[in-house]
Design a protein around this motif. Structure first.
Motif, mmCIF file in Angstrom:
data_model
loop_
_atom_site.group_PDB
_atom_site.id
_atom_site.type_symbol
_atom_site.label_atom_id
_atom_site.label_comp_id
_atom_site.label_asym_id
_atom_site.label_seq_id
_atom_site.Cartn_x
_atom_site.Cartn_y
_atom_site.Cartn_z
ATOM 1 N N ILE A 74 68.203 46.885 52.415
ATOM 2 C CA ILE A 74 67.594 48.055 53.023
ATOM 3 C C ILE A 74 66.945 48.914 51.966
ATOM 4 O O ILE A 74 67.479 49.101 50.900
ATOM 5 C CB ILE A 74 68.666 48.854 53.790
ATOM 6 C CG1 ILE A 74 69.311 47.915 54.817
ATOM 7 C CG2 ILE A 74 68.075 50.043 54.500
ATOM 8 C CD1 ILE A 74 70.530 48.463 55.427
ATOM 9 N N THR A 75 65.778 49.445 52.284
ATOM 10 C CA THR A 75 65.015 50.119 51.235
ATOM 11 C C THR A 75 64.846 51.615 51.399
ATOM 12 O O THR A 75 64.460 52.278 50.465
ATOM 13 C CB THR A 75 63.624 49.488 51.121
ATOM 14 O OG1 THR A 75 62.945 50.072 50.035
ATOM 15 C CG2 THR A 75 62.801 49.718 52.360
ATOM 16 N N GLY A 76 65.088 52.212 52.529
ATOM 17 C CA GLY A 76 64.886 53.656 52.580
ATOM 18 C C GLY A 76 65.117 54.208 53.969
ATOM 19 O O GLY A 76 65.241 53.476 54.935
ATOM 20 N N MET A 122 65.463 55.492 60.410
ATOM 21 C CA MET A 122 64.951 54.131 60.279
ATOM 22 C C MET A 122 65.189 53.574 58.880
ATOM 23 O O MET A 122 65.201 54.318 57.908
ATOM 24 C CB MET A 122 63.449 54.102 60.567
ATOM 25 C CG MET A 122 63.080 54.369 62.010
ATOM 26 S SD MET A 122 61.312 54.116 62.275
ATOM 27 C CE MET A 122 60.609 55.374 61.218
ATOM 28 N N ILE A 123 65.367 52.276 58.828
ATOM 29 C CA ILE A 123 65.455 51.571 57.555
ATOM 30 C C ILE A 123 64.630 50.302 57.669
ATOM 31 O O ILE A 123 64.379 49.813 58.767
ATOM 32 C CB ILE A 123 66.915 51.229 57.182
ATOM 33 C CG1 ILE A 123 67.587 50.460 58.314
ATOM 34 C CG2 ILE A 123 67.696 52.460 56.823
ATOM 35 C CD1 ILE A 123 69.023 50.072 58.044
ATOM 36 N N THR A 124 64.176 49.780 56.534
ATOM 37 C CA THR A 124 63.399 48.543 56.551
ATOM 38 C C THR A 124 64.048 47.511 55.653
ATOM 39 O O THR A 124 64.655 47.845 54.644
ATOM 40 C CB THR A 124 61.957 48.794 56.076
ATOM 41 O OG1 THR A 124 61.992 49.297 54.738
ATOM 42 C CG2 THR A 124 61.250 49.770 56.970
ATOM 43 N N LEU A 176 57.778 54.003 55.717
ATOM 44 C CA LEU A 176 58.755 55.050 56.013
ATOM 45 C C LEU A 176 58.312 56.429 55.548
ATOM 46 O O LEU A 176 58.762 57.439 56.085
ATOM 47 C CB LEU A 176 60.095 54.694 55.358
ATOM 48 C CG LEU A 176 60.786 53.447 55.911
ATOM 49 C CD1 LEU A 176 62.011 53.101 55.079
ATOM 50 C CD2 LEU A 176 61.169 53.645 57.369
ATOM 51 N N ARG A 177 57.458 56.491 54.542
ATOM 52 C CA ARG A 177 57.019 57.774 54.006
ATOM 53 C C ARG A 177 55.918 58.410 54.853
ATOM 54 O O ARG A 177 55.713 59.617 54.795
ATOM 55 C CB ARG A 177 56.513 57.606 52.571
ATOM 56 C CG ARG A 177 57.574 57.161 51.585
ATOM 57 C CD ARG A 177 58.462 58.300 51.141
ATOM 58 N NE ARG A 177 57.689 59.320 50.458
ATOM 59 C CZ ARG A 177 58.047 60.595 50.371
ATOM 60 N NH1 ARG A 177 59.159 61.001 50.937
ATOM 61 N NH2 ARG A 177 57.310 61.464 49.723
ATOM 62 N N GLN A 202 64.936 48.808 61.285
ATOM 63 C CA GLN A 202 66.225 48.995 61.950
ATOM 64 C C GLN A 202 66.452 50.496 62.150
ATOM 65 O O GLN A 202 66.307 51.282 61.216
ATOM 66 C CB GLN A 202 67.352 48.398 61.099
ATOM 67 C CG GLN A 202 67.178 46.908 60.845
ATOM 68 C CD GLN A 202 68.170 46.362 59.847
ATOM 69 O OE1 GLN A 202 68.879 47.123 59.189
ATOM 70 N NE2 GLN A 202 68.234 45.051 59.719
ATOM 71 N N ARG A 203 66.771 50.865 63.362
ATOM 72 C CA ARG A 203 66.999 52.274 63.681
ATOM 73 C C ARG A 203 68.488 52.570 63.638
ATOM 74 O O ARG A 203 69.283 51.885 64.243
ATOM 75 C CB ARG A 203 66.413 52.613 65.045
ATOM 76 C CG ARG A 203 64.895 52.606 65.031
ATOM 77 C CD ARG A 203 64.290 52.652 66.429
ATOM 78 N NE ARG A 203 62.845 52.717 66.354
ATOM 79 C CZ ARG A 203 62.058 51.656 66.126
ATOM 80 N NH1 ARG A 203 62.598 50.464 65.961
ATOM 81 N NH2 ARG A 203 60.747 51.790 66.065
ATOM 82 N N LEU A 204 68.838 53.625 62.908
ATOM 83 C CA LEU A 204 70.245 53.967 62.730
ATOM 84 C C LEU A 204 70.741 54.790 63.904
ATOM 85 O O LEU A 204 70.000 55.592 64.461
ATOM 86 C CB LEU A 204 70.408 54.763 61.431
ATOM 87 C CG LEU A 204 69.994 54.025 60.150
ATOM 88 C CD1 LEU A 204 70.192 54.911 58.947
ATOM 89 C CD2 LEU A 204 70.808 52.748 59.995
#
Length: 805
Positions: free
Chosen positions: A619-621, A627-629, A784-785, A803-805
């Motif tokens: 996961i990157t951010g 959200m995460i990617t 994401l930014r 992916q949505r948290l």
């Protein structure tokens, strides 16, 4: 009220476009003009008034209307550019066309059948005609759009400040001006400081975001090598000699990023004034990341120097002129500007003042780390400048801060990787290890043990913290972390007692039988640590009395390794999880359960998962914790590095070393994340799999590497010094470790140790794995930014998973 009515009129036009059952005529100018009129005042209005569902419906049910709209938008942009945006009407039309294209393009890219639309030939009836009535070839829509956007970025009184007096008698033609005189900011290759106009910054930001969208076709492609072997046409054209603005734009992007100072001179300045520069700097950094990523051609180191008057054509060594220009920066003054900019911006989140919250904190440090990697990778002269400068430590400290801060956050796994990759790149050079001997005085707020020592101590302590308390997704980084320690170890003159204990603790953990037997590659971590100890003893014995004392005090760890059991019955017993948890929790210096998690990162369930070869869900951010990617698979250390002799000028020697040492002491090809790999010095894991396909240790496997453990030097140290230390303790009644360390400082092992081995450095080498990893990570960060507006949100992205948290 009037503004509300204008939005209603725009919304009505959108509904008409998507609901009519027949094609709207392209010559119905009154209808099409509604889309770029002054009815819309912000890009947020466009995103609110043009819903995603209606864009998809337009694409599927009325494709001719969507095609006409795209053509009309590009045509109107061209008209505005040809008029040099001299009127307010043209400026409003241009910026609204930019906003609407920013909204539409992601939905065109997500449908494979539409991706070629912007590159298709113009129908005969829509081609340009000459005065004789003959048709002329009209460039594809994409080329016209990209060139128009590039020209608009240097349009006087729209995106740059005019150099002439305003008025109808003094117009500046966008097609005749020298864009190199209108570079956005002073810095590399440009010494003039233009007037700062907030409206210009806003217009630049919106145009650059549209360029990002144009290049984002990549994220709608599956992450396979076959698909990414085909170049992105948008990027290929924009970074080639066909784009007449490449040099001034490259210089402008570089200077706008590295001249930015978010702090300023007044406390709380960001609360008093609207900062139009930060959004521009952020998107400029993102665009630089993308344009510098697009190159499969090697860059020659001896290319001509960069100057505004020396622009390349498309036939030079590298077709990507952005990469070409970067590789040709060579002046120390320019390198100083870049390095100071990196240091200022990377250290910004670390700033502490007596007034809480008085300094603005930037959020685009991940983009900066990507840029730093690309600058060092693409311009070796810049890398060597960084390494010979003391400011390299001002880059190191924030990276270690980010690593320590992100180690327990699964949403920042990508940040962890980029930080470690940069340190791996730097550690391949001798100067980096030498610079680490500088005392660490400035204290950055990090939850690490208090110590008095050097920057090398800080690095090792942070690495230890990452390994013992981070989450399991960081397991692929273990070998990278230890490789960095091995690379710098021959140059570390003095390690503190705290650091020495941390290194021994890592060896104690990784050499425990149950950990060694848990996975087929775990023993490589022990090889790395033993190689680091040997380097310190052979090359820096005199200053490392604390380490020697720690080795003596913990000598049982080395004796246990030397006497490691190889019979099947004992191996079976030691590899059982119940025995491991009972024995190691008692022997470990760290009693907390949290710090024992890393002993379980190589459990069989994790090994099975990594053996499938599926993409790692790294996961990157995050954005607002929503959200995460995901990331591509982390490349193994043997694919990322090659072993060379330190400071060896003879390439043949290095090649001979690489081929002749694969089966010796410290295997180069270590791949903890892929237990099914084969390499020199290791027998295929398939020989040790049971009928069920689960790997299990065997006596033959242990014997295949145990005899190669590089314990000779350490055992010789213990053989010579242990009796001496025991004797002096008994004779003098010493109980204070400082007295023993003082005794060791005055000792010598000259003539007693084996002949010093050559220093082996594992240098980073470019490979397809890291290219794919960086591309996925980079686009994940950009995705994401960019949430205001949410440019790519809810589109069918394929490069990574959201992916949505």
């Amino acid at each position: 009220m009037g503004n509300t009515d204008s939005k209603i009129d725009f919304r009505v036009a959108v509904v008409q476009l998507t609901s009519r059952s027949q094609q709207i005529e392209s010559n119905d100018e009154s209808f099409w003009d509604q889309f770029w009129s002054d009815k819309i005042s912000s890009v947020q209005d466009i995103f609110a008034l043009v819903p995603a569902a209606e864009i998809r419906a337009l694409r599927e049910e009325l494709p001719s209307n969507l095609a006409t709209l795209c053509n009309k938008l590009v045509d109107r942009l061209q008209v505005a550019a040809e008029n040099s945006c001299q009127t307010q009407r043209d400026q409003t039309a241009a910026i609204n066309c930019v906003r609407l294209l920013t909204r539409l393009l992601p939905y065109i890219f997500e449908e494979p059948e539409w991706r070629g639309f912007f590159w298709s030939d113009i129908p005969t009836g829509q081609q340009q005609t000459t005065s004789n009535g003959e048709y002329t070839n009209k460039p594809p829509l994409a080329e016209r759009l990209l060139q128009t956007l590039a020209d608009l970025l240097f349009c006087p009184d729209f995106t740059v400040s005019s150099k002439k007096k305003k008025g109808p008698d003094n117009p500046e033609d966008i097609h005749t001006i020298d864009s190199c005189e209108y570079i956005w900011e002073a810095g590399v290759g440009f010494s003039q400081s233009p007037v700062h106009t907030p409206s210009n910054d806003k217009n630049r930001t919106e145009i650059l975001k549209l360029l990002l969208v144009c290049f984002s076709e990549t994220i709608y492609m599956n992450p396979t090598a076959e698909l990414h072997s085909h170049s992105n046409k948008w990027l290929t054209y924009f970074t080639s000699g066909h784009n007449r603005q490449t040099l001034p734009l490259f210089t402008s992007l570089i200077n706008i990023v590295f001249s930015y100072d978010p702090v300023g001179y007044l406390p709380y300045n960001y609360l008093l004034f609207t900062d139009t520069r930060e959004p521009l700097v952020e998107v400029a950094a993102q665009l630089l990341c993308i344009t510098l990523d697009h190159s499969s051609t090697s860059i020659l180191a001896d290319q001509a120097p960069l100057s505004p008057t020396n622009q390349l054509s498309s036939g030079d060594d590298c077709p990507n002129l952005f990469v070409n220009y970067l590789s040709r920066i060579h002046r120390d003054d320019d390198f100083s500007i870049l390095l100071k900019g990196f240091c200022r911006l990377l250290n910004n989140p670390l700033i502490q003042t007596y007034l809480p919250g008085s300094c603005k904190k930037i959020g685009f440090y991940q983009e900066l780390l990507i840029l730093f990697w690309k600058f060092c990778d693409r311009n070796k002269k810049f890398l060597y400048y960084v390494l010979k400068s003391t400011e390299v430590l001002d880059v190191l400290v924030p990276i270690l801060y980010y690593l320590n801060d992100a180690r327990s956050d699964t949403s920042k796994t990508g940040l962890m990787h980029i930080g470690v990759f940069i340190l791996l790149l730097l550690s391949g050079e001798r100067n980096f290890g030498v610079r680490l001997n500088k005392p660490y005085i400035t204290r950055v707020p990090m939850d690490i043990p208090v110590f008095t020592g050097t920057h090398a101590d800080l690095l090792i302590i942070v690495f230890h913290k990452i390994i013992v308390s981070a989450h399991q997704r960081l397991q692929p980084l273990y070998d990278c972390l230890l490789t960095i320690i091995v690379n710098i170890s021959p140059y570390l003159k003095t390690l503190s007692m705290v650091t020495s204990n941390k290194l021994i603790h890592l060896l104690e953990a990784f050499s425990s039988p149950w950990f060694l037997f848990a996975a087929s590659e775990n023993h490589h971590l022990v090889f790395f640590l033993l190689e680091a100890f040997n380097n310190l003893i052979q090359y820096q014995f005199d200053g490392n009395a604390s380490l020697i004392y720690t080795i003596i005090r913990k000598r049982q760890v080395f004796f246990a390794l030397s006497n490691l059991a190889t019979d099947t019955q004992t191996i079976s017993k030691l590899s059982s999880k119940s025995f491991a948890s009972n024995s190691l929790l008692k022997s470990s210096p760290d009693k907390s359960e949290k710090k024992q998690n890393f002993f379980h990162t190589n459990s069989k369930s994790n090994l099975d998962e990594s053996a499938t070869g599926q993409r790692e869900q790294l996961i990157t951010g995050t954005i607002n914790n929503a959200m995460i990617t995901t990331l591509a698979e982390t490349p193994s250390i043997h694919k990322m590095t090659e072993r060379t002799l330190a400071a060896s000028p003879n390439l043949d020697d290095n090649q001979h070393l690489h081929s002749s040492t694969d089966n010796e002491i410290s295997p180069n090809a270590t791949q903890p994340s892929s237990p099914t790999s084969q390499h020199g010095g290791t027998i295929s894991n398939q020989n040790y799999q049971s009928d069920s396909g689960i790997w299990s240790p065997t006596s033959q496997w242990v014997q295949s590497w145990k005899g190669k453990l590089p314990l000779q030097t350490i055992m010789r140290v213990l053989q010579v010094l242990v009796p001496q230390v025991e004797k002096i303790c008994m004779d003098r009644g010493l109980t204070d470790e400082s007295e023993i360390i003082r005794f060791l400082q005055h000792g010598t092992l000259v003539g007693l140790l084996p002949v010093p081995h050559p220093i082996l450095i594992r240098k980073y080498q470019p490979n397809t794995g890291t290219v794919m990893w960086f591309r996925t990570y980079m686009w994940g960060v950009i995705y994401l930014r960019n949430v205001d507006p949410p440019i790519w949100y809810d589109t069918d992205v394929k490069l990574f998973e959201i992916q949505r948290l």
